[in-house]
Write an enzyme that holds these catalytic residues in place. Sequence first.
Site, PDB file in Angstrom:
ATOM      1  N   ASP A 165     -44.306  -1.555  20.965  1.00 21.11           N
ATOM      2  CA  ASP A 165     -44.605  -0.596  19.905  1.00 21.11           C
ATOM      3  C   ASP A 165     -46.092  -0.643  19.592  1.00 21.11           C
ATOM      4  OD1 ASP A 165     -44.722   0.960  17.610  1.00 21.11           O
ATOM      5  OD2 ASP A 165     -43.826  -0.587  16.321  1.00 21.11           O
ATOM      6  N   ASN A 168     -47.759   1.622  17.595  1.00 25.04           N
ATOM      7  CA  ASN A 168     -48.164   2.228  16.314  1.00 25.04           C
ATOM      8  C   ASN A 168     -47.435   1.660  15.106  1.00 25.04           C
ATOM      9  OD1 ASN A 168     -45.665   3.327  16.730  1.00 25.04           O
ATOM     10  ND2 ASN A 168     -46.316   5.473  16.666  1.00 25.04           N
ATOM     11  N   ASP A 223     -44.173   1.406  14.157  1.00 26.94           N
ATOM     12  CA  ASP A 223     -43.031   2.051  13.516  1.00 26.94           C
ATOM     13  C   ASP A 223     -41.697   1.425  13.912  1.00 26.94           C
ATOM     14  OD1 ASP A 223     -42.783   2.930  16.104  1.00 26.94           O
ATOM     15  OD2 ASP A 223     -42.745   5.072  15.632  1.00 26.94           O
ATOM     16  N   ASP A 234     -43.180   2.866  22.613  1.00 29.38           N
ATOM     17  CA  ASP A 234     -43.729   4.193  22.871  1.00 29.38           C
ATOM     18  C   ASP A 234     -44.556   4.198  24.153  1.00 29.38           C
ATOM     19  OD1 ASP A 234     -46.271   3.020  22.007  1.00 29.38           O
ATOM     20  OD2 ASP A 234     -45.481   3.252  19.967  1.00 29.38           O
ATOM     21  N   ASP A 267     -37.084   9.077  34.862  1.00 28.28           N
ATOM     22  CA  ASP A 267     -35.627   9.142  34.834  1.00 28.28           C
ATOM     23  C   ASP A 267     -35.232  10.591  34.571  1.00 28.28           C
ATOM     24  OD1 ASP A 267     -32.904   8.425  34.621  1.00 28.28           O
ATOM     25  OD2 ASP A 267     -33.438   6.523  33.684  1.00 28.28           O
ATOM     26  N   ASP A 327     -30.128  10.385  37.340  1.00 29.44           N
ATOM     27  CA  ASP A 327     -29.046   9.878  36.507  1.00 29.44           C
ATOM     28  C   ASP A 327     -27.736  10.607  36.777  1.00 29.44           C
ATOM     29  OD1 ASP A 327     -28.188   8.336  33.962  1.00 29.44           O
ATOM     30  OD2 ASP A 327     -27.662  10.416  33.478  1.00 29.44           O
ATOM     31  N   GLU A 360     -28.408   7.210  40.898  1.00 34.01           N
ATOM     32  CA  GLU A 360     -27.202   6.585  40.358  1.00 34.01           C
ATOM     33  C   GLU A 360     -26.026   7.403  40.888  1.00 34.01           C
ATOM     34  OE1 GLU A 360     -25.544   5.223  35.993  1.00 34.01           O
ATOM     35  OE2 GLU A 360     -26.439   7.214  36.182  1.00 34.01           O
TER      36      GLU A 360
END
Length: 565
Positions: free
Chosen positions: A21, A23, A25, A29, A98, A196, A253
């Site tokens: 993280d 930032n 929060d 990210d 993905d 996926d 997958e």
Amino acid sequence: MDRKWWKEAVFYQIYPRSFYDSNGDGIGDLKGITEKLPYLKELGVTAVWICPFFKSPMKDNGYDISDYYDVNPEFGTIEDADELIRCANENGIKIIMDMVINHTSDQHRWFQEACRDRHSKYRNYYIFKDNIDGLADLRSNFGGSTWTQIEDGSWYFHSFAKEQPDLNWECEEMRQELYDMMNWWLDKGVSGFRMDAITFIKKDLSFPPMPSDGEDGRCDVGKCCLNRPGIDEFLHELKINTYGRGDFVTVAETPGVPNEDLDRYIGRDGHFSMIFDFSYTDIDINPGDLWLHQRDWTIEEFKDKLFTNQRLVKKIGWAANYLENHDQPRSIGKYFPAGDIPEYRTQMAKALGALFFFLKGTPFVYQGQELGMINTHFDNIDELDDINSKGQYARCLEAGHSEAEAMESVNIRSRDQSRLPMQWNSDKNFGFSAHEPWLACNNQCDLQTVELESADKDSVLNFYKAMIQLRNHSEYTQTLIYGDLEDVETDNAGIIVYRRKPVQIECACGTGANAESTDRSVYVVVNMTGEDVGYAIPETADVLMGNYADYDGTLRPYETVVYAV
């Protein structure tokens, strides 16, 4: 020999919500990934697969996409994605996205318009029925019915959660929109895709009735919608219109693909570069059954599945070798007895790492795997975020099991086990974030941090660095990437041994594989048991790696030895 950059790559999978993280929060990210590129480069990673960071309501943590052309605000902006791709490429790291194209979010504008106006062209982008009487009563992958009714009285189909309506691949206009979108990302600089749930895209749209196979009276959705006849036409069209136009990689997958169909999927003219094999990672469960009903499996069965896949792929294409991912719990608790983990966790992590890393194929490392992470313990279902875990919990209760039994199944198999925040240092929240994380940190692994393991020469992290160095930057590189694999029979069923045979080949890219090579074979030996086992290596052998300080002629509990002859 068909030489490709992705065969020589070392892949690292990132679950962006839980990686870093930047930032404050509490949510990982894209800038956090960019900031940690030096760590990945030092580890030896050359390609990164990032789980979906598209705009999404996050009902299934990004696998429910509402806008393929935008980044979910909690992960950053499209400019952050551009910067990540640029910085990664500058560091010699390729980015793999993905791609989820079996279904969208129910918040996608296509679906919103389809529900608002039954005469809209988008109605045909999805699978709607005015009446579902007489149709198959199918159980979705997350539990419950595959059919959900909307305000106008019609029903739509979803293989996964009701918030993830399946796309109708029979619609040519819809398919072309997907191809245009994928090419947009390729043009931005990504090097390929992880596909996926791709074997779900072809359905028998008549949905004929099927007998129940579960306690809920329904039938598993895969029996009607998995690897159906005609899927090859869709997959061929997908390839030639997108990633088939360049030197891109695809890893798919593909549940439901039988061994006899592998050549269509990963052969020289196959649909994908590689596919993931589920036979050994799902060895502990019965497809469609409750997680609580764990399968009894043996080391011999595990070994057979592992080497069967290797033999099949050898004849056809290339393997994607993995221990963990975002849909699996941590591997140590899956493959080894829980009672031995406190004493032997480090040895277990290294043994599994060596077993999988030196198989023929491309190794995939999931974030935290290189630290030897084990499962956490959840006390209450409210502690979990995973929609699939909550569905399993509800199914257990519906089947008459107690809350304690339902929680036991979740602790064994929850996808949240691998989605906990990455552990960087000993600061609050393991340095993942200054804010309370979106998902609580692991409560079983206080000492498994990047900072502590970097300073410990005997750590799992430094063992992974050594494995990458041996595979990609040593005199054994050609052998460990392109050499044939031969499983070696032993007198003890608890030992797994294989040989990588030497090969002379000029490799495709700068992995060190063009350096001076050797005519020696490399053997990988793993004791999968908690017992001492005799195993003699030749006097002429050189031990290259091991998870104990030295090798004395007896394999100690969960010992691995990698040696050259």
